[in-house]
Design a protein around this motif. Structure first.
Motif, mmCIF file in Angstrom:
data_model
loop_
_atom_site.group_PDB
_atom_site.id
_atom_site.type_symbol
_atom_site.label_atom_id
_atom_site.label_comp_id
_atom_site.label_asym_id
_atom_site.label_seq_id
_atom_site.Cartn_x
_atom_site.Cartn_y
_atom_site.Cartn_z
ATOM 1 N N GLU A 88 0.723 -1.119 0.013
ATOM 2 C CA GLU A 88 -0.189 -0.163 -0.020
ATOM 3 C C GLU A 88 0.877 1.212 -0.003
ATOM 4 O O GLU A 88 0.553 2.105 -0.718
ATOM 5 C CB GLU A 88 -0.975 -0.122 1.189
ATOM 6 N N GLU A 89 1.958 1.176 0.781
ATOM 7 C CA GLU A 89 2.805 2.373 0.582
ATOM 8 C C GLU A 89 3.576 2.546 -0.583
ATOM 9 O O GLU A 89 3.890 3.756 -1.130
ATOM 10 C CB GLU A 89 3.963 2.060 1.705
ATOM 11 N N TYR A 90 3.756 1.713 -1.230
ATOM 12 C CA TYR A 90 4.432 1.663 -2.679
ATOM 13 C C TYR A 90 3.303 2.414 -3.696
ATOM 14 O O TYR A 90 3.769 3.211 -4.234
ATOM 15 C CB TYR A 90 4.430 0.097 -3.302
ATOM 16 N N VAL A 91 2.183 1.900 -3.597
ATOM 17 C CA VAL A 91 0.830 2.644 -4.515
ATOM 18 C C VAL A 91 0.748 4.042 -4.000
ATOM 19 O O VAL A 91 0.680 4.972 -4.711
ATOM 20 C CB VAL A 91 -0.389 1.822 -4.296
ATOM 21 N N ASP A 92 0.728 4.282 -2.525
ATOM 22 C CA ASP A 92 0.429 5.699 -2.128
ATOM 23 C C ASP A 92 1.750 6.634 -2.503
ATOM 24 O O ASP A 92 1.508 7.858 -2.791
ATOM 25 C CB ASP A 92 0.308 5.561 -0.528
ATOM 26 N N THR A 93 3.000 6.051 -2.509
ATOM 27 C CA THR A 93 4.194 6.810 -2.802
ATOM 28 C C THR A 93 4.074 7.411 -4.336
ATOM 29 O O THR A 93 4.200 8.620 -4.532
ATOM 30 C CB THR A 93 5.410 6.168 -2.614
ATOM 31 N N LEU A 94 3.740 6.562 -5.236
ATOM 32 C CA LEU A 94 3.722 6.724 -6.619
ATOM 33 C C LEU A 94 2.406 7.550 -6.903
ATOM 34 O O LEU A 94 2.604 8.703 -7.704
ATOM 35 C CB LEU A 94 3.770 5.467 -7.192
ATOM 36 N N ALA A 95 1.661 7.477 -6.220
ATOM 37 C CA ALA A 95 0.251 8.192 -6.716
ATOM 38 C C ALA A 95 0.345 9.766 -6.106
ATOM 39 O O ALA A 95 -0.048 10.525 -6.602
ATOM 40 C CB ALA A 95 -0.958 7.715 -5.773
ATOM 41 N N ALA A 96 0.924 9.758 -4.810
ATOM 42 C CA ALA A 96 1.355 11.065 -4.323
ATOM 43 C C ALA A 96 2.376 11.787 -5.349
ATOM 44 O O ALA A 96 2.351 13.001 -5.442
ATOM 45 C CB ALA A 96 1.891 11.025 -3.052
ATOM 46 N N THR A 97 3.263 10.837 -5.728
ATOM 47 C CA THR A 97 4.252 11.502 -6.871
ATOM 48 C C THR A 97 3.613 12.192 -8.072
ATOM 49 O O THR A 97 3.672 13.427 -8.484
ATOM 50 C CB THR A 97 5.319 10.740 -7.168
ATOM 51 N N ALA A 98 2.582 11.589 -8.552
ATOM 52 C CA ALA A 98 1.807 11.981 -9.713
ATOM 53 C C ALA A 98 1.131 13.137 -9.434
ATOM 54 O O ALA A 98 0.979 13.970 -10.390
ATOM 55 C CB ALA A 98 0.936 10.667 -10.413
ATOM 56 N N ARG A 99 0.523 13.149 -8.211
ATOM 57 C CA ARG A 99 -0.203 14.336 -7.941
ATOM 58 C C ARG A 99 0.461 15.584 -7.728
ATOM 59 O O ARG A 99 0.067 16.672 -8.209
ATOM 60 C CB ARG A 99 -1.242 13.965 -6.534
ATOM 61 N N TYR A 100 1.809 15.143 -6.983
ATOM 62 C CA TYR A 100 2.689 16.471 -6.921
ATOM 63 C C TYR A 100 3.019 17.052 -8.395
ATOM 64 O O TYR A 100 3.018 18.274 -8.678
ATOM 65 C CB TYR A 100 3.872 16.061 -6.237
ATOM 66 N N VAL A 101 3.282 16.068 -9.303
ATOM 67 C CA VAL A 101 3.801 16.700 -10.660
ATOM 68 C C VAL A 101 2.556 17.273 -11.380
ATOM 69 O O VAL A 101 2.900 18.187 -12.021
ATOM 70 C CB VAL A 101 4.110 15.439 -11.454
#
Length: 259
Positions: free
Chosen positions: A23-36
């Motif tokens: 879940e942390e793996y998904v959350d980290t990449l999803a947060a990166t996409a939102r940041y960009v």
């Protein structure tokens, strides 16, 4: 995303908490996409694909040495592997707003839950878990609030004993709940409570459980570990009480008359 899970350290408690890592793996990449997206002031949403996932750790693949159709990397998946797969699928359902594709590797024989030979087929308990989730998770993922005991692990400290996901299809009125009990020793009696429109009934229920995390199906005993039907709990006043054995994966399907 590309990841293989395993219990090389023989630390079952931590292995059974791997959903936190997924879940942390998904959350980290999803947060990166939102940041960009925010940084670029874009209106474009980027979704994720977990394009290769599986349990794989019991041995390095052998070389075929130019033989015809050799047996390569044929993992025998046991009870703890199946419970990790169940949690992985729970993560996929919980994160389906951002994770749109997930591809298990692979399908038959090589690191697969299905083994074949010329005169037969053997399936492992992970196959039962995948079949139940893929056949019953429909519609929208629900936000399940889970309150209960915790278990201690070396890798993740204290983690919830139960890992839960749920879905509901408003067009059919059918729902499903998927629960893993991570505890190796303790059963959990839990109340399933619907806060916004309870189902008319729990239509069917299945449970996969065992006492030995290393137990596995074999060609001689292909049905040692199978998901078996259990008595569905009764829904009364928006609540159903469920018995969850240690080391178990439980599925409930619900029915509700569509509005």
């Amino acid at each position: 995303i590309h990841y293989y899970a395993g219990n090389r350290e023989h630390d079952t408690a931590s292995y059974l908490a791997n959903a936190l890592l997924f879940e942390e793996y998904v959350d980290t990449l999803a947060a990166t996409a939102r940041y960009v997206k925010a940084k670029r002031r874009s209106k474009h949403d980027v979704f994720l694909s977990w394009d290769e996932w599986q349990v794989w750790y019991k041995g390095d693949p052998t070389q075929g040495a130019w033989t015809e159709a050799p047996h390569l990397a044929e993992e025998a998946y046991n009870l703890e592997d199946a419970l990790v797969v169940g949690q992985w699928l729970n993560v996929f359902l919980r994160k389906s707003d951002v994770l749109k594709i997930a591809c298990v590797a692979q399908i038959v024989n090589v690191i697969s839950w299905i083994h074949t030979k010329t005169d037969g087929m053997l399936t492992f308990p992970s196959y039962d878990v995948f079949k139940l989730v893929s056949n019953n998770a429909r519609g929208h993922a629900l936000d399940a609030l889970v309150k209960g005991p915790q278990v201690e692990t070396k890798q993740f400290d204290f983690v919830p004993t139960l890992d839960v996901s749920a879905s509901y299809d408003e067009t059919t009125g059918n729902g499903a709940i998927f629960v893993v009990n991570r505890s190796q020793t303790d059963a959990v009696v839990t109340d399933v409570i619907w806060q916004n429109g309870s189902p008319d009934c729990v239509a069917e229920a299945w449970q996969l459980t065992g006492t030995d995390v290393k137990e596995v199906n074999t060609w001689d005993e292909p049905n040692r570990l199978r998901a078996k039907p259990i008595q569905p709990p009764v829904v009364a006043d928006g609540k159903a009480t469920l018995q969850l054995p240690p080391l178990s994966f439980t599925v409930l399907t619900t029915r509700r008359q569509p509005a």
